[in-house]
Scaffold this motif. Structure first.
Motif, short mmCIF file in Angstrom:
data_model
loop_
_atom_site.label_atom_id
_atom_site.label_comp_id
_atom_site.label_asym_id
_atom_site.label_seq_id
_atom_site.Cartn_x
_atom_site.Cartn_y
_atom_site.Cartn_z
N GLY A 1 0.80 -1.22 0.00
CA GLY A 1 0.00 0.00 0.00
C GLY A 1 0.82 1.26 0.00
N ARG A 2 2.11 1.13 -0.29
CA ARG A 2 2.99 2.29 -0.30
C ARG A 2 2.81 3.07 -1.59
N SER A 3 2.60 4.37 -1.47
CA SER A 3 2.30 5.21 -2.62
C SER A 3 3.51 6.07 -2.96
N GLU A 4 3.98 5.95 -4.19
CA GLU A 4 5.09 6.79 -4.64
C GLU A 4 4.67 8.25 -4.68
N ARG A 5 3.46 8.51 -5.09
CA ARG A 5 3.00 9.89 -5.21
C ARG A 5 2.87 10.56 -3.85
N ILE A 6 2.18 9.89 -2.92
CA ILE A 6 1.99 10.47 -1.59
C ILE A 6 3.33 10.62 -0.87
N GLU A 7 4.16 9.59 -0.97
CA GLU A 7 5.45 9.66 -0.30
C GLU A 7 6.33 10.74 -0.91
N GLY A 8 6.24 10.93 -2.23
CA GLY A 8 7.02 11.97 -2.87
C GLY A 8 6.59 13.36 -2.42
N ILE A 9 5.29 13.59 -2.33
CA ILE A 9 4.80 14.87 -1.85
C ILE A 9 5.22 15.11 -0.41
N PHE A 10 5.07 14.09 0.40
CA PHE A 10 5.44 14.17 1.82
C PHE A 10 6.93 14.46 1.97
N ASP A 11 7.74 13.84 1.11
CA ASP A 11 9.19 14.00 1.20
C ASP A 11 9.64 15.38 0.74
N ARG A 12 9.06 15.88 -0.35
CA ARG A 12 9.49 17.16 -0.91
C ARG A 12 9.04 18.36 -0.08
N THR A 13 8.05 18.18 0.74
CA THR A 13 7.51 19.30 1.52
C THR A 13 7.98 19.22 2.97
N LEU A 14 7.33 18.42 3.78
CA LEU A 14 7.62 18.38 5.21
C LEU A 14 9.00 17.81 5.52
N LEU A 15 9.30 16.63 4.99
CA LEU A 15 10.55 15.96 5.36
C LEU A 15 11.77 16.75 4.91
N GLU A 16 11.74 17.28 3.73
CA GLU A 16 12.89 18.05 3.24
C GLU A 16 13.15 19.27 4.12
N PHE A 17 12.09 19.92 4.52
CA PHE A 17 12.24 21.10 5.38
C PHE A 17 12.80 20.72 6.74
N PHE A 18 12.20 19.71 7.36
CA PHE A 18 12.67 19.31 8.68
C PHE A 18 14.09 18.75 8.63
N TYR A 19 14.40 17.97 7.63
CA TYR A 19 15.72 17.33 7.56
C TYR A 19 16.83 18.35 7.30
N ARG A 20 16.60 19.26 6.36
CA ARG A 20 17.67 20.18 5.94
C ARG A 20 17.79 21.41 6.85
N TYR A 21 16.66 21.99 7.21
CA TYR A 21 16.69 23.32 7.81
C TYR A 21 16.25 23.37 9.27
N TRP A 22 15.35 22.48 9.68
CA TRP A 22 14.84 22.57 11.04
C TRP A 22 15.69 21.74 12.01
N PHE A 23 15.87 20.46 11.68
CA PHE A 23 16.68 19.59 12.55
C PHE A 23 18.15 19.55 12.14
N ARG A 24 18.46 19.95 10.89
CA ARG A 24 19.85 20.00 10.40
C ARG A 24 20.58 18.70 10.72
N VAL A 25 20.06 17.62 10.18
CA VAL A 25 20.49 16.27 10.54
C VAL A 25 21.92 16.01 10.09
N GLU A 26 22.70 15.44 11.00
CA GLU A 26 24.04 14.94 10.68
C GLU A 26 24.03 13.42 10.84
N VAL A 27 24.73 12.73 9.94
CA VAL A 27 24.68 11.28 9.87
C VAL A 27 26.09 10.71 9.98
N GLU A 28 26.22 9.66 10.78
CA GLU A 28 27.48 8.93 10.91
C GLU A 28 27.24 7.45 10.59
N GLY A 29 28.26 6.81 10.01
CA GLY A 29 28.22 5.37 9.79
C GLY A 29 27.21 4.91 8.76
N ILE A 30 26.89 5.75 7.78
CA ILE A 30 25.90 5.35 6.79
C ILE A 30 26.39 4.14 6.00
#
Length: 320
Positions: free
Chosen positions: A59-88
């Motif tokens: 039931g995973r939707s590429e369209r819904i997930e894409g909209i969700f990713d480009r709007t909320l997640l991108e903002f929170f990841y890049r600018y609000w939480f400024r996520v840093e990743v180790e050991g990827i």
């Protein structure tokens, strides 16, 4: 007045000229039909390939997930939480992997940030499936959204299919509801990891276990108290008191504070080397491994918190 002449019902119809019926000759059947093996018979039961299909079997939707990713997640990841990743590099690129992470906060964004980090930072971006509890089915709007963005009911059969059959990445939070109900004064103190069910799932699927640490989620949505009376009246799974909820209403559940996020993926544990599916019945091994993973995550959290100079800025560089 002219009389009407009607044909009586019982009057015989005139006989039609019979034409010789020509039937095609049926092809001769072989003396014995070829037998189909079990694999071919099962393949016919699978759904056909749909080129325009944008929903997978979960039931995973590429369209819904894409909209969700480009709007909320991108903002929170890049600018609000400024996520840093180790050991990827510790996240497997092409085999099944079970991500085991700490979990806390009123409505924690850690799952979304972990999935976003793998899509953005991994050399081979892969989707991450999140196991969710069954009580989410009681919320119609929320329960419809969860599968479309990668949520899967937390059931051993679902986890096994994702890990073993489809070689996917699955994210689990062994602390469960005990983690989300944790108050701010108990932040980064891991609860018990259950009975080791996540270890058994990884062993049965012969997948890797990847301990994952998240710092920042418990300050982004801190819970200062739980109101059981309002929880029973509203039917919510819990009723937390946060800086924005219930003061701002339902929107207060998305009123995250701009805490600095840091995600660390520890070295993976290969369950094949531990015996794989044959070692599942060894309950002592399962419990020991679950406690070792919990200890690794707890120790790594203490180390990350010791290096953090600010909740909002993270590890500030030292001035020379």
């Amino acid at each position: 007045m002219a009389k009407e002449h009607r044909t009586p019902l019982g009057a015989p119809f005139p006989a039609l000229a019979e034409e010789p019926e020509q039937r095609p000759e049926a092809p001769a059947l072989p003396a014995r039909l070829p037998e189909r093996d079990a694999t071919q018979a099962m393949r016919e039961l699978l759904p056909a390939i749909e080129p325009e299909r944008r929903l997978n079997d979960w039931g995973r939707s590429e369209r819904i997930e894409g909209i969700f990713d480009r709007t909320l997640l991108e903002f929170f990841y890049r600018y609000w939480f400024r996520v840093e990743v180790e050991g990827i590099e510790n996240v497997p690129a092409d085999r099944g992997g079970l991500l085991v992470s700490n979990h806390a906060g009123a409505l924690p964004p850690d799952a979304a940030m972990i999935a976003k980090a793998i899509r953005e930072e991994h050399p081979n971006p892969r989707p991450v499936y999140l196991t969710v509890e069954h009580f989410f089915k009681g919320y119609p709007g929320f329960s419809m959204l969860i599968p479309k963005i990668g949520g899967v009911a937390a059931h051993p059969a679902n986890v096994h299919r994702l890990l073993f059959d489809e070689r996917q990445l699955v994210l689990v939070f062994p602390e469960g509801r005990k983690g989300t109900e944790k108050l701010y004064r108990d932040r980064y103190r891991l609860r018990r990891f259950g009975r080791g069910g996540f270890v058994e799932a990884a062993m049965r699927a012969e997948a890797q276990l990847i301990p994952t640490c998240v710092v920042g989620a418990e300050e982004a949505m801190p819970a200062f108290g739980q109101v059981n009376v309002l929880r029973r009246l509203t039917g919510l799974i819990y009723f937390p008191i946060t800086p924005t909820f219930p003061w701002l209403g339902p929107l207060g559940m998305l009123g995250y504070l701009p805490a600095k996020f840091r995600i660390r993926f520890l070295e993976p544990i290969d369950t094949v080397e531990l015996g794989g599916e044959e070692a599942v019945e060894d309950k002592a091994l399962v419990q020991t491994l679950a406690q070792e993973i919990r200890a690794q995550i707890q120790e790594s959290l203490h180390e990350m918190l010791a290096k953090r100079k600010s909740v909002w800025l993270g590890c500030t560089p030292r001035r020379s």
